[in-house]
Motif scaffolding. Structure first.
Motif, PDB file in Angstrom:
ATOM      1  N   GLN A 226       0.838  -1.190   0.000  1.00 33.00           N
ATOM      2  CA  GLN A 226       0.000   0.000   0.000  1.00 33.00           C
ATOM      3  C   GLN A 226       0.878   1.247   0.000  1.00 33.00           C
ATOM      4  OE1 GLN A 226      -3.182   0.515   2.777  1.00 33.00           O
ATOM      5  NE2 GLN A 226      -4.455  -1.048   1.803  1.00 33.00           N
ATOM      6  N   ALA A 227       0.645   2.109  -0.986  1.00 32.81           N
ATOM      7  CA  ALA A 227       1.402   3.353  -1.115  1.00 32.81           C
ATOM      8  C   ALA A 227       0.624   4.503  -0.484  1.00 32.81           C
ATOM      9  CB  ALA A 227       1.663   3.647  -2.594  1.00 32.81           C
ATOM     10  N   HIS A 228       1.282   5.224   0.432  1.00 34.09           N
ATOM     11  CA  HIS A 228       0.677   6.356   1.128  1.00 34.09           C
ATOM     12  C   HIS A 228       1.653   7.521   1.174  1.00 34.09           C
ATOM     13  CE1 HIS A 228      -2.873   4.237   2.950  1.00 34.09           C
ATOM     14  NE2 HIS A 228      -2.104   3.184   2.740  1.00 34.09           N
ATOM     15  N   ARG A 229       1.109   8.676   1.596  1.00 34.97           N
ATOM     16  CA  ARG A 229       1.944   9.863   1.771  1.00 34.97           C
ATOM     17  C   ARG A 229       1.552  10.567   3.071  1.00 34.97           C
ATOM     18  NH1 ARG A 229       2.771  14.814  -2.594  1.00 34.97           N
ATOM     19  NH2 ARG A 229       3.274  16.457  -1.126  1.00 34.97           N
ATOM     20  N   ALA A 257      12.898  10.803   9.938  1.00 35.96           N
ATOM     21  CA  ALA A 257      12.649   9.896   8.819  1.00 35.96           C
ATOM     22  C   ALA A 257      11.727  10.536   7.781  1.00 35.96           C
ATOM     23  CB  ALA A 257      12.035   8.597   9.319  1.00 35.96           C
ATOM     24  N   ASP A 258      11.989  10.257   6.519  1.00 42.87           N
ATOM     25  CA  ASP A 258      11.100  10.710   5.449  1.00 42.87           C
ATOM     26  C   ASP A 258      10.259   9.571   4.884  1.00 42.87           C
ATOM     27  OD1 ASP A 258      13.127   9.395   4.063  1.00 42.87           O
ATOM     28  OD2 ASP A 258      13.978  11.228   3.207  1.00 42.87           O
ATOM     29  N   VAL A 259      10.498   8.350   5.373  1.00 47.12           N
ATOM     30  CA  VAL A 259       9.727   7.175   4.963  1.00 47.12           C
ATOM     31  C   VAL A 259       9.394   6.357   6.209  1.00 47.12           C
ATOM     32  CG1 VAL A 259       9.700   5.035   3.605  1.00 47.12           C
ATOM     33  CG2 VAL A 259      10.836   7.075   2.690  1.00 47.12           C
ATOM     34  N   VAL A 260       8.174   5.861   6.273  1.00 47.66           N
ATOM     35  CA  VAL A 260       7.749   4.988   7.374  1.00 47.66           C
ATOM     36  C   VAL A 260       7.238   3.687   6.784  1.00 47.66           C
ATOM     37  CG1 VAL A 260       6.123   4.658   9.272  1.00 47.66           C
ATOM     38  CG2 VAL A 260       7.176   6.902   8.909  1.00 47.66           C
ATOM     39  N   VAL A 261       7.764   2.571   7.285  1.00 49.79           N
ATOM     40  CA  VAL A 261       7.357   1.247   6.796  1.00 49.79           C
ATOM     41  C   VAL A 261       6.772   0.456   7.952  1.00 49.79           C
ATOM     42  CG1 VAL A 261       8.124  -0.900   5.714  1.00 49.79           C
ATOM     43  CG2 VAL A 261       9.164   1.279   5.032  1.00 49.79           C
ATOM     44  N   SER A 262       5.680  -0.242   7.678  1.00 53.99           N
ATOM     45  CA  SER A 262       5.083  -1.097   8.709  1.00 53.99           C
ATOM     46  C   SER A 262       4.391  -2.281   8.052  1.00 53.99           C
ATOM     47  CB  SER A 262       4.070  -0.311   9.545  1.00 53.99           C
ATOM     48  OG  SER A 262       2.893  -0.081   8.799  1.00 53.99           O
ATOM     49  N   TYR A 314      -5.093 -13.409   4.856  1.00 56.13           N
ATOM     50  CA  TYR A 314      -5.154 -14.850   4.614  1.00 56.13           C
ATOM     51  C   TYR A 314      -3.766 -15.500   4.597  1.00 56.13           C
ATOM     52  CZ  TYR A 314      -9.729 -13.158   3.225  1.00 56.13           C
ATOM     53  OH  TYR A 314     -10.937 -12.501   3.214  1.00 56.13           O
ATOM     54  N   GLY A 315      -2.906 -15.016   5.494  1.00 51.61           N
ATOM     55  CA  GLY A 315      -1.564 -15.575   5.594  1.00 51.61           C
ATOM     56  C   GLY A 315      -0.533 -14.878   4.731  1.00 51.61           C
ATOM     57  N   GLY A 316      -0.960 -13.938   3.888  1.00 51.37           N
ATOM     58  CA  GLY A 316      -0.027 -13.214   3.031  1.00 51.37           C
ATOM     59  C   GLY A 316       0.700 -12.102   3.770  1.00 51.37           C
ATOM     60  N   SER A 317       1.541 -11.367   3.055  1.00 50.81           N
ATOM     61  CA  SER A 317       2.360 -10.308   3.651  1.00 50.81           C
ATOM     62  C   SER A 317       1.818  -8.933   3.276  1.00 50.81           C
ATOM     63  CB  SER A 317       3.809 -10.425   3.165  1.00 50.81           C
ATOM     64  OG  SER A 317       4.375 -11.652   3.575  1.00 50.81           O
ATOM     65  N   PHE A 318       1.695  -8.079   4.276  1.00 49.99           N
ATOM     66  CA  PHE A 318       1.178  -6.724   4.091  1.00 49.99           C
ATOM     67  C   PHE A 318       2.293  -5.731   4.399  1.00 49.99           C
ATOM     68  CE2 PHE A 318      -0.831  -2.890   5.892  1.00 49.99           C
ATOM     69  CZ  PHE A 318      -1.727  -2.551   4.882  1.00 49.99           C
ATOM     70  N   VAL A 319       2.534  -4.820   3.459  1.00 42.89           N
ATOM     71  CA  VAL A 319       3.566  -3.791   3.649  1.00 42.89           C
ATOM     72  C   VAL A 319       2.952  -2.426   3.363  1.00 42.89           C
ATOM     73  CG1 VAL A 319       5.815  -2.919   2.947  1.00 42.89           C
ATOM     74  CG2 VAL A 319       5.416  -5.382   3.031  1.00 42.89           C
TER      75      VAL A 319
END
Length: 348
Positions: A226-229, A257-262, A314-319
């Motif tokens: 998911q791309a956000h700003r 930081a200029d980027v946040v990842v979760s 469903y067990g997948g990866s969310f970034v």
């Protein structure tokens, strides 16, 4: 005679292959071509902006929502004819194009306007085509895209993620991803139009259809980006704003930081989100400063902990990747494209 027959067979085979190549070239030439980035940008500029209304509550029209989801599934399964019949019932159109930026085929599911407005504003959905020839498990989502603000006019992108759709398109293209999903109304268009936080939205139901193995979705192999700003002034610790995110990826840096990842939680260690955070900073450690959301006193306010898509993986990866306005500058180099490439390279 045997040699002559074998030679003739080779000639026949060559003729068949040549015919197939010519037929394919003619078919592609006849297919309408678009620049996917321009097409998505034009769509985003046309959607309802902040406080403009125009978004229909899907719980008041569940039959239409079901038809849209079923139309998506038929297209996802490669049956464009059946998808078209289903989608026409909700004023959507499924169109096969060649993306001029990549030369690849895509199908775009887009709502058609009625009297100059979208009847429901439920979003735009792109499928790499043909589906059976795309092995990617990557789904690119942009749930907060919004039209740009115009000087001396009321803000239409108030609280939205300006140009996040451009990062989404670049990610979809560079990774040859399977899907690209774009919201259909700015998050503040109505009280229900924030599809990242509305479990009954059409956007969420299509997300589920794309991933849920019971609906022939990708299941545990799925990877969602998911791309956000975010805007620095809203995260500077002033006027009761959250504290600024701090770079915690490169030891000893400690800068803003200029980027946040979760990954939508506060326990990202060992996950794909951690890999992405490292990859983004490594892209250019003199420019990208990354905060990996690990809980209180890091960047938890930007960690997508209430995001509904991450609750249905469903067990997948969310970034989930937030980047501030400095990253969205497309100069030389184009920082937002660099971000998209770093993320998708790590997620392939």
């Amino acid at each position: 005679m045997f040699l002559l027959g074998r030679s003739q067979s080779r000639m026949n085979l060559f003729s068949v292959l040549t015919c197939l190549m010519v037929t394919s070239s003619i078919a592609q030439a006849a297919m309408p071509g678009i620049d996917l980035k321009d097409a998505v940008d034009t769509f985003v500029q046309s959607i309802p902006g902040s406080k403009q209304g125009g978004y229909k509550d899907p719980t008041t029209d569940p039959i239409a929502r079901t038809r849209l989801v079923e139309g998506f599934k038929k297209a996802r399964n490669g049956d464009l004819s059946a998808a078209t019949e289903q989608l026409e019932l909700v004023n959507y159109k499924a169109t096969l194009y060649v993306d001029s930026g990549t030369g690849r085929e895509v199908v775009i599911l887009q709502e058609q306007k009625d009297k100059g407005a979208y009847p429901r504003a439920w979003g735009l959905y792109v499928i790499a085509w043909p589906p059976k020839q795309n092995s990617s498990k990557l789904v690119v989502e942009v749930p907060h895209a919004c039209p740009p603000n115009v000087p001396n006019k009321p803000k239409v992108c108030d609280g939205g993620d300006t140009d996040s759709h451009l990062v989404g398109v670049e990610a979809f293209r560079s990774a040859n991803a399977r899907y690209l999903f774009i919201n259909g109304a700015q998050r503040n268009a109505t009280s229900l139009s924030d599809v990242a936080h509305q479990p009954e939205s059409a956007f969420e139901k299509i997300h589920e259809a794309a991933l849920d193995p019971k609906q022939k979705g990708l299941g545990a192999s799925a990877k969602v980006y998911q791309a956000h700003r975010f805007f620095t002034e809203n995260h500077d610790g002033k006027n009761e704003d959250p504290r600024p995110p701090v770079d915690n990826v490169k030891p000893g840096t400690g800068g803003i930081a200029d980027v946040v990842v979760s990954n939508g939680t506060n326990t990202p260690t060992g996950t794909l989100a951690e890999k992405v955070a490292v990859a983004v900073e490594a892209k250019d450690s003199r420019f990208f400063f990354v905060c990996l959301a690990t809980g209180v006193r890091t960047c938890s306010d930007l960690a997508a902990t209430t995001n509904v898509q991450k609750d249905h993986m469903y067990g997948g990866s969310f970034v989930h990747v937030e980047a501030n306005e400095s990253v969205y500058v497309c100069g030389s180099p184009c920082r937002r494209d660099q971000l998209a490439h770093a993320v998708t390279d790590a997620m392939k």
